[in-house]
Structures are given as C-alpha cells and as structure tokens.
Write an enzyme that holds these catalytic residues in place. Structure first.
Site, short mmCIF file in Angstrom:
data_model
loop_
_atom_site.label_atom_id
_atom_site.label_comp_id
_atom_site.label_asym_id
_atom_site.label_seq_id
_atom_site.Cartn_x
_atom_site.Cartn_y
_atom_site.Cartn_z
N GLY A 1 0.83 -1.19 0.00
CA GLY A 1 0.00 0.00 0.00
C GLY A 1 0.87 1.24 0.00
O GLY A 1 2.08 1.18 0.25
N TYR A 2 0.26 2.37 -0.29
CA TYR A 2 0.98 3.63 -0.41
C TYR A 2 0.66 4.56 0.74
O TYR A 2 -0.47 4.58 1.24
CB TYR A 2 0.65 4.28 -1.76
#
Length: 165
Positions: free
Chosen positions: A29-30
């Site tokens: 994820g970012y």
C-alpha cells in the site's frame, strides 16, 4: 542512489507458468497521495512473503526512475498498512521466470485488480537488447495505468472494457 531500468508487458497466454522458478505473495500500500502537485515520489510499504520494506520511487513514468528501498520489520509494515495507507491495498503473487540471463517478474493481481497479469524485466541499460518470449505481448512501460501506484487509485475492476486491451 539506485536507478531502476524496467520494461513492462502484458501477456499473450499462460505458457510462462511452465517456467516459474519461484513465487511470492505480496501485499502493499501507499503512504502518500501522488495527486498533490508537490508530490515528487511514491512511498510504498510492501510485505513480500516473510519480509517487508519501505520503497520510495520518483514519479517518473517510463523506462527508468530513481528508487530507494529499505528493510523494515513485518510487524511495523502491517501497522503502517492498517493505519497509514491511503487507497486500497494491492494484493498479488509475483512469479519469477528466468529466460537466458534475465529474470522476468510476472505479477498476477488479486482483489480489486483480479484478472490483471503484468510481466516486468529489469535491464542494465536503457538500450539493452531484449529477446521477447512467445508469451510476451504488448509493451505498457509508458502507460501509467499499469503502475502499482495507479492501480491503487484506479483498480482494474473499474476499467472500462476498452481500457483492458
């Protein structure tokens, strides 16, 4: 500073599966919004198998870009993905296929990106000759929608039929 030189391709068929040397499950994820005008990089947390890392890449699209990657504790990565992530998690299995002296990384996506399979190969130089296997299809190196950061914002399940070609 590391410079990543990588080409991305769609696949014509599943013949590559017969050559798989290794496979690893990835969850990533970012931590930042790239849509902000001031963004110059993506910051990603990734758990791959039994290890985790934080990765920072320049927001250049194309054949090469700056990349930094550092190992972190899996427990820290899990907490960051749970509490700090922006956008949905990306789930995939990465298969390694060795052809001559190159290792192809083939990502089969799941979750919101199920049905998408992308092959990537890292090169030593931008002009390095590359022999393509029969299973390699259209090159998408310069198409931003195939980058993981884009898939976290606009997943494959939301693409219109003409976008999936």
């Amino acid at each position: 500073m590391a410079r990543e030189i990588e080409r991305k391709f769609l696949l014509k068929n599943d013949q590559w599966r017969q050559q798989v040397a290794k496979q690893t499950r990835f969850v990533q994820g970012y931590l930042n919004q790239i849509e902000e005008n001031s963004s110059k990089s993506s910051v990603r947390i990734r758990i791959e198998g039994e290890q985790a890392n934080i990765n920072i890449k320049s927001l250049e699209i194309g054949l090469s870009r700056d990349e930094y990657e550092y190992a972190i504790a899996v427990s820290d990565a899990e907490k960051m993905l749970e509490k700090l992530m922006v956008g949905p998690v990306i789930e995939k299995v990465r298969y390694l296929v060795v052809v001559e002296d190159l290792t192809w990384e083939i990502d089969e996506f799941f979750g919101d990106n199920a049905g998408l399979v992308i092959a990537e190969v890292e090169l030593e130089t931008e002009d390095q000759p590359l022999m393509l296997c029969d299973w390699v299809g259209k090159e998408v190196t310069d198409d931003v929608k195939y980058y993981n950061i884009s898939l976290s914002k606009h997943p494959f399940k939301d693409w219109l039929p003409h976008e999936k070609d």
